[in-house]
Design a protein around this motif. Sequence first.
Motif, short mmCIF file in Angstrom:
data_model
loop_
_atom_site.label_atom_id
_atom_site.label_comp_id
_atom_site.label_asym_id
_atom_site.label_seq_id
_atom_site.Cartn_x
_atom_site.Cartn_y
_atom_site.Cartn_z
N MET A 128 45.23 53.50 23.67
CA MET A 128 44.72 51.95 23.08
C MET A 128 44.84 51.04 24.31
SD MET A 128 46.14 50.22 19.68
CE MET A 128 47.90 49.83 20.60
N ILE A 129 45.98 50.98 24.96
CA ILE A 129 46.20 50.07 25.96
C ILE A 129 45.42 50.13 27.31
CG2 ILE A 129 48.11 49.21 27.57
CD1 ILE A 129 50.31 49.90 25.53
N VAL A 130 45.06 51.24 27.49
CA VAL A 130 44.03 51.37 28.71
C VAL A 130 42.80 50.94 28.00
CG1 VAL A 130 42.70 53.26 29.76
CG2 VAL A 130 45.22 53.49 29.67
N ALA A 131 42.22 51.15 26.71
CA ALA A 131 40.81 50.91 26.20
C ALA A 131 41.01 49.50 26.36
CB ALA A 131 40.73 51.38 24.93
N MET A 132 41.95 48.44 25.83
CA MET A 132 42.24 47.11 25.63
C MET A 132 41.92 46.67 26.98
SD MET A 132 44.96 46.88 22.52
CE MET A 132 45.10 45.14 22.77
N VAL A 133 42.58 47.16 28.21
CA VAL A 133 42.79 46.63 29.37
C VAL A 133 41.46 46.52 29.84
CG1 VAL A 133 43.41 46.91 31.68
CG2 VAL A 133 44.94 46.78 29.73
N MET A 134 40.69 47.61 29.63
CA MET A 134 39.11 47.95 30.03
C MET A 134 38.34 47.04 29.47
SD MET A 134 38.63 51.89 30.57
CE MET A 134 37.01 51.88 30.83
N VAL A 135 38.40 46.58 28.37
CA VAL A 135 37.47 45.84 27.42
C VAL A 135 37.59 44.39 27.94
CG1 VAL A 135 36.89 44.69 25.28
CG2 VAL A 135 37.08 47.51 25.58
N TRP A 136 39.12 43.84 27.78
CA TRP A 136 39.18 42.53 28.15
C TRP A 136 39.30 42.24 29.51
CZ3 TRP A 136 39.06 39.30 24.33
CH2 TRP A 136 39.26 39.62 22.92
N GLY A 137 39.67 43.02 30.40
CA GLY A 137 39.30 43.22 31.71
C GLY A 137 37.95 42.89 32.24
N LEU A 167 35.49 41.81 30.36
CA LEU A 167 35.18 40.54 29.77
C LEU A 167 35.64 39.62 30.87
CD1 LEU A 167 33.76 38.65 27.70
CD2 LEU A 167 36.14 38.62 26.67
N LEU A 168 36.84 39.41 31.12
CA LEU A 168 37.17 38.45 32.26
C LEU A 168 36.62 38.73 33.60
CD1 LEU A 168 39.59 36.35 32.69
CD2 LEU A 168 41.05 38.40 33.73
N LEU A 169 36.27 39.81 34.00
CA LEU A 169 35.61 39.82 35.32
C LEU A 169 34.04 39.26 34.87
CD1 LEU A 169 36.64 43.42 36.69
CD2 LEU A 169 37.42 41.13 37.57
N ALA A 170 33.34 39.66 34.06
CA ALA A 170 32.01 38.98 33.87
C ALA A 170 32.16 37.55 33.66
CB ALA A 170 31.50 39.46 32.42
N LEU A 171 33.19 36.94 33.13
CA LEU A 171 33.44 35.40 33.11
C LEU A 171 33.65 34.82 34.40
CD1 LEU A 171 35.50 34.85 29.76
CD2 LEU A 171 32.93 34.26 30.19
N ILE A 172 34.12 35.74 35.32
CA ILE A 172 34.50 35.00 36.51
C ILE A 172 32.92 35.23 37.25
CG2 ILE A 172 35.80 35.65 38.89
CD1 ILE A 172 37.98 36.22 37.04
N ASN A 173 32.70 36.26 37.31
CA ASN A 173 31.36 36.33 37.82
C ASN A 173 30.11 35.36 37.53
OD1 ASN A 173 29.28 37.60 39.61
ND2 ASN A 173 28.72 39.03 38.06
N ILE A 174 30.24 34.96 36.50
CA ILE A 174 29.16 34.03 35.89
C ILE A 174 29.70 32.43 36.47
CG2 ILE A 174 28.33 32.83 34.04
CD1 ILE A 174 28.45 35.21 32.36
N LYS A 175 31.00 32.26 36.51
CA LYS A 175 31.45 31.11 36.85
C LYS A 175 31.01 30.97 38.46
CE LYS A 175 34.19 27.46 36.39
NZ LYS A 175 34.25 26.60 35.52
N ARG A 176 31.13 32.17 39.10
CA ARG A 176 30.84 32.05 40.72
C ARG A 176 29.48 32.00 40.98
NH1 ARG A 176 35.03 36.42 43.47
NH2 ARG A 176 36.87 35.22 43.20
N SER A 177 28.54 32.60 40.19
CA SER A 177 27.31 32.67 40.85
C SER A 177 26.41 32.48 39.56
CB SER A 177 27.05 33.99 41.37
OG SER A 177 27.30 34.85 40.53
N PRO A 178 26.37 30.89 39.18
CA PRO A 178 25.61 30.79 37.88
C PRO A 178 23.99 31.17 38.25
CG PRO A 178 26.05 28.87 39.04
CD PRO A 178 26.84 29.93 39.77
#
Length: 66
Positions: free
Chosen positions: A9-18, A20-31
Amino acid sequence: MSTSAVVMMIVAMVMVWGGLLLALINIKRSPEEVDELDTPAPGEQDRVPDEDAVRTGEPAAPGRRA
């Protein structure tokens, strides 16, 4: 819950939320850049569509302004 279930469960949560976080960082860096197809053609900016046509999805009547 067993220990292995909690770990999975912890591994799955880290993958999902991580992810999401990486996608938001990617969008912020290269709109998204404005594509030339997104910009209106010259003379199209002052054209107002027919309100009835917008509601029904039909093309505007020629020469008619809202």
